[in-house]
Design a protein around this motif. Structure first.
Motif, PDB file in Angstrom:
ATOM      1  N   SER A 124      29.441 -37.983  18.520  1.00  0.00           N
ATOM      2  CA  SER A 124      30.339 -37.586  17.436  1.00  0.00           C
ATOM      3  C   SER A 124      31.293 -38.718  17.079  1.00  0.00           C
ATOM      4  O   SER A 124      31.685 -39.507  17.946  1.00  0.00           O
TER       5      SER A 124
ATOM      6  N   LYS B 167      28.080 -32.134  16.797  1.00  0.00           N
ATOM      7  CA  LYS B 167      27.046 -32.204  17.825  1.00  0.00           C
ATOM      8  C   LYS B 167      25.677 -32.327  17.163  1.00  0.00           C
ATOM      9  O   LYS B 167      25.472 -31.875  16.037  1.00  0.00           O
TER      10      LYS B 167
ATOM     11  N   TYR C 111      33.738 -26.178  19.929  1.00  0.00           N
ATOM     12  CA  TYR C 111      34.460 -27.290  20.551  1.00  0.00           C
ATOM     13  C   TYR C 111      35.749 -26.799  21.185  1.00  0.00           C
ATOM     14  O   TYR C 111      36.074 -27.165  22.315  1.00  0.00           O
TER      15      TYR C 111
END
Length: 479
Positions: free
Chosen positions: A323, A331, A474
């Motif tokens: 990333s 991702k 995340y």
């Protein structure tokens, strides 16, 4: 200079490669040493362990010299190219004060911090290797982009002042700069004994690795784009001007003095993703390939050509295996699985993702530049596969060419030496004589039309729908 030879060094992020060329661009000897796995001692820290950049170059050079069939006294010079965006901190004697920082290390994107008192010099990978080869604190100006106080118009350090100071590197810690195609120094007795390179031959400045690769690909036209298939995949076009504040590309130094490369957005961990996928299948894949006396990559290529159509039966890959720093939630993903899909579909989808992503990036660059492409050149190990080349031709709708020497940074290094030492009068003459085309792949119109529609209607929009859920994931996994 008939019967003379040149050493071309290509210090990459995965291996150090050394080739010895004749003046027609033919490889007469070569050596390669894979780099050690990166050292990851803490989040955001990515280092080349030990003294790996130098040690791997020593091993590769020893191999190339051991197989060199000519006379050492006929080697006229060495062209040095190393990976860009690295940062090396040196002691006063020119040895490493700490492991070299990779381009993936978050510290190289920030101003220098003077933490260790023994650090006397701050330089690039090319500066460090130049010091090891020549004993000189001199570097090519064309390997300084990013967090360096470099004036990209003058190819020299900024004048002292507020702009210079924001990089936090005292001027006396920086190397002296030279243009590409000039002599950085001569190989010392110590370096000659370590590598086998003839003592006292000149070490010629080149540029950053992508620029040298472009030169070695023969890419001097503004209507030709180079797609460099490396760990980082980039699209580049050659030019004369130094535009600022662009949106869809950035301006990089070329390997020719006072000229530039325009570089599109790229793919981080590009061909690394192909290697990652191959390694998932381990011994089984290797065994099947060995039974046919082919490489694992070629085995996958044959599987995909045999059974997978354009579009991979709806399986699409998004190449965010690494990333960007400002979007850590991104991702890599594969989307669209159903019961038809096999290993070959997955592999084919990764190759398509590389070509489709670069088509979008290069199109945005060309539109901003008001440039229309006539052809593309593909370099790097990935261009060895006919499937990859045909997919690129089909996606771009343009002839896709690969050269005899497709890992072209080493050849670009040799071209720099040939011009610097007068074997050729200019870069155009040198590339015409030393760069040779191997194959050209012509687009298949039906597949080109399909990829255009797929990219326009579906592929470009995937992340607009998936970024939201990835942000939530995340936050969940990084609480």
């Amino acid at each position: 200079m008939s019967g003379k030879y040149i050493i071309g060094v290509d210090g990459g992020s995965q291996s150090s490669k050394v080739f010895i060329y004749d003046l027609k661009g033919n490889i007469v000897s070569e050596g390669k040493q894979t780099l050690q796995p990166m050292n990851l001692p803490a989040p955001g820290i990515v280092e080349h362990p030990d003294d790996d950049l130098w040690d791997s170059l020593v091993t590769a050079t020893q191999e190339a010299m051991a197989h060199f069939p000519g006379k050492k006294e006929d080697i006229i010079g060495l062209g040095l190219c190393t990976i860009r965006f690295c940062r090396c901190l040196l002691k006063g004697d020119g040895t490493l004060a700490s492991p070299a920082m990779s381009w993936m290390d978050e510290r190289v994107s920030k101003p220098y911090e003077h933490i260790h008192s023994e650090v006397a010099r701050v330089t690039t990978s090319s500066g460090y290797i130049t010091r090891r080869l020549t004993g000189q604190f001199i570097d090519t100006a064309a390997n300084y982009q990013g967090m360096w106080p470099i004036d990209t118009d003058t190819w020299d350090w900024m004048d002292d002042g507020e702009a210079f100071d924001q990089y936090n590197i005292p001027r006396d810690m920086l190397f002296a700069l030279q243009y590409p195609g000039t002599t950085l120094g001569h190989v010392t007795k110590e370096a000659a004994e370590a590598t086998g390179i003839p003592e006292d031959i000149p070490v010629i400045a080149t540029a950053n690795d992508k620029a040298v690769e472009a030169l070695g690909a023969g890419m001097l036209s503004e209507n030709t784009a180079l797609i460099s298939l490396g760990t980082y995949i980039a699209g580049m076009i050659h030019g004369q001007d130094n535009p600022k504040n662009t949106t869809h590309f950035w301006t990089n130094f070329a390997a020719i003095p006072n000229e530039y490369l325009y570089e599109s957005n790229g793919i981080r961990r590009g061909m690394w993703t192909v290697s990652w996928f191959k390694e998932l299948f381990g011994d089984e894949l290797v065994t099947k390939a060995e039974e046919l006396n082919i490489s694992p990559e070629e085995f996958l290529n044959r599987e995909a050509v045999k059974s997978v159509p354009a579009g991979s039966d709806g399986l699409m890959t998004v190449l965010d295996w690494l990333s960007p720093g400002d979007k850590p939630f991104k991702k890599g993903m594969m989307i669209g699985f159903d019961g038809r899909h096999t290993r070959a579909h997955m592999y084919h989808s990764i190759l398509e993702a590389i070509a489709l992503t670069m088509k979008t990036n290069v199109d945005a660059m060309c539109e901003e530049m008001d440039t229309e492409l006539e052809n593309i050149v593909i370099t790097g190990g990935g261009s060895n596969g006919d499937l990859m080349m045909q997919i690129f031709a089909n996606v771009f709708g343009l002839p896709a060419t690969r050269n005899v020497v497709n890992g072209s940074a080493s050849l670009g290094s040799a071209i720099s030496v040939a011009v610097a030492l007068g074997a050729y009068s200019n870069y155009e003459e040198a590339t015409e004589q030393m760069v040779k085309v191997s194959d050209t792949f012509v687009p298949e119109e039906d597949n080109h039309a399909f990829y255009n529609r797929m990219n326009r209607e579906v592929y470009q929009h995937i992340t607009a729908y998936t970024d939201g859920i990835l942000k939530k994931a995340y936050n969940l996994f990084h609480e």
